[in-house]
Motif scaffolding. Sequence first.
Motif, PDB file in Angstrom:
ATOM      1  N   ASP A 227     -15.698   4.552   2.751  1.00  0.00           N
ATOM      2  CA  ASP A 227     -17.128   4.237   2.673  1.00  0.00           C
ATOM      3  C   ASP A 227     -17.500   3.979   1.211  1.00  0.00           C
ATOM      4  OD1 ASP A 227     -17.777   4.610   5.437  1.00  0.00           O
ATOM      5  OD2 ASP A 227     -17.651   6.777   5.102  1.00  0.00           O
ATOM      6  N   ILE A 228     -18.372   2.995   0.996  1.00  0.00           N
ATOM      7  CA  ILE A 228     -18.871   2.707  -0.346  1.00  0.00           C
ATOM      8  C   ILE A 228     -20.397   2.781  -0.314  1.00  0.00           C
ATOM      9  CG2 ILE A 228     -18.971   1.042  -2.243  1.00  0.00           C
ATOM     10  CD1 ILE A 228     -16.382  -0.170  -1.175  1.00  0.00           C
ATOM     11  N   GLU A 229     -20.938   3.553  -1.234  1.00  0.00           N
ATOM     12  CA  GLU A 229     -22.378   3.755  -1.298  1.00  0.00           C
ATOM     13  C   GLU A 229     -22.887   3.339  -2.676  1.00  0.00           C
ATOM     14  OE1 GLU A 229     -24.287   7.412   0.664  1.00  0.00           O
ATOM     15  OE2 GLU A 229     -24.448   7.838  -1.489  1.00  0.00           O
ATOM     16  N   VAL A 230     -23.968   2.579  -2.681  1.00  0.00           N
ATOM     17  CA  VAL A 230     -24.536   2.076  -3.937  1.00  0.00           C
ATOM     18  C   VAL A 230     -25.946   2.647  -4.111  1.00  0.00           C
ATOM     19  CG1 VAL A 230     -25.462   0.016  -5.069  1.00  0.00           C
ATOM     20  CG2 VAL A 230     -23.180  -0.041  -4.051  1.00  0.00           C
ATOM     21  N   THR A 231     -26.209   3.191  -5.296  1.00  0.00           N
ATOM     22  CA  THR A 231     -27.539   3.715  -5.611  1.00  0.00           C
ATOM     23  C   THR A 231     -28.138   2.898  -6.748  1.00  0.00           C
ATOM     24  OG1 THR A 231     -26.830   5.946  -4.994  1.00  0.00           O
ATOM     25  CG2 THR A 231     -28.871   5.752  -6.262  1.00  0.00           C
TER      26      THR A 231
END
Length: 469
Positions: A130-134
């Motif tokens: 999973d890749i999460e961008v903030t």
Amino acid sequence: MKKIISIVLFSALGGALTLGAYKLFLEKPQIVIEKTVDESPVTVATNYTNVLGNSIENTDFTVAAEKTLNAVVHVKNTSYKTVRDPFAEFFYGQGSSTKQYSQVGTGSGVVFSSDGYIITNNHVVKGATDIEVTLNNKKVYKAALVGTDATNDIALLKIDENELPYITFANSDAVKVGEWVLAVGNPYNLTSTVTAGIISAKGRDLHGNGPVTDSFIQTDAAVNPGNSGGALVNTRGELIGINTAISSRTGSFIGYSFAVPSNIAKKVIEDLMEFGNVQKAILGVHGGELNGKVAENLDLDISEGFYISSVVENSGAAKSGLQKDDIIVNLDGVRITSYADLTGFLNTKRPNDVVNVTYVRNGEEFKTSVVLSKNEISEVSSLGLELKNLDVKELKKLNINNGVKVTNITNKELLYYGVKTGYIITAINGEKMYSVDTVNSIISAKTKGEVLRIEMLNLEGETERYIFK
């Protein structure tokens, strides 16, 4: 009288001991910088200080910071691994023998288009489940991995959002040593961090100590773990590089950091968006960079440039008239003084691009145009093999759909195990090999200690498997 003197002496001694203890244990040591002072100072020193002070005061970083802070994002990479526990299986049964663990890595990324495309380092998202961008405004998005290029350590992400603030690309060939730059990223999970420095060098080769790219921009802007994938920008807020590596004995910043030039990064992401892979072009020459010793051994008057030791048959270089012993000194106006300059320039080009080449032959300077060709042959030194792409006729004759041919073997151990020229590499770690570039990409992405399982077709058409550690 003696008693009074004794009291005074003991008091003085006690005071000295107290002061010494304070200096030793409580007071922070003062840093002293030694300077040589001229007996008759002054005008030169004063003017130098004023000029330096004014140049720093006149350099405004706030505009660049405002333009970039909202376009640099925090990237969180989560990977899940299932581990089998034979002891738990023995005592508690088969259902309890496996456990799932999550591993989290963080880095930075740069929004380069308003519709949600983000560039980062390949090593930031490698192996991600999973890749999460903030974003800088604390909004969180799930990101899709569009493509990667391990060779240049670049990855392309996409989030579902429009009208995002973004950074425009600058021409990294135009940056100058000594130019002010800002590094923007998320070191140690500290969001929206900006550091300043100057360009320390261009075309820097890490000699195998970093990612495969061998034409980095070197700066002295502070870059630490978490900055990877972040932006290196000029004072106008334009992207000139993707921060990728640091030179350190401790794992933290101690003086120098390295960025993939924006021209290379831009070309890589354009290829990933248009073709799904990176289009690599070659000039069609073999050789190496010149220095004083090499020039002396070759009896040359010039000590900088790329020396051609051989020209690939039927390549663009051969067709344009380049020959052995020619020295390439310029490509499309970009000065070539080293091997890193040459490879860095070619990493920004595609097959069939036309390049203007300036070269020196017998002390005279000449110019020619070269049509770049696709990389068909590659020497993979880590495997000890020279490989060649197969054309459609060869694939049809062998009754296979993919593979690359072994044309030379430099690893004697492979000869001992029976590998021969003419063998066809069809897969590495279960992934089909379609070209020498695919092989190079797999090799460059290999981590320390990772095992490569290579499938080859022998001369009888039988599949053989080899393990490389």
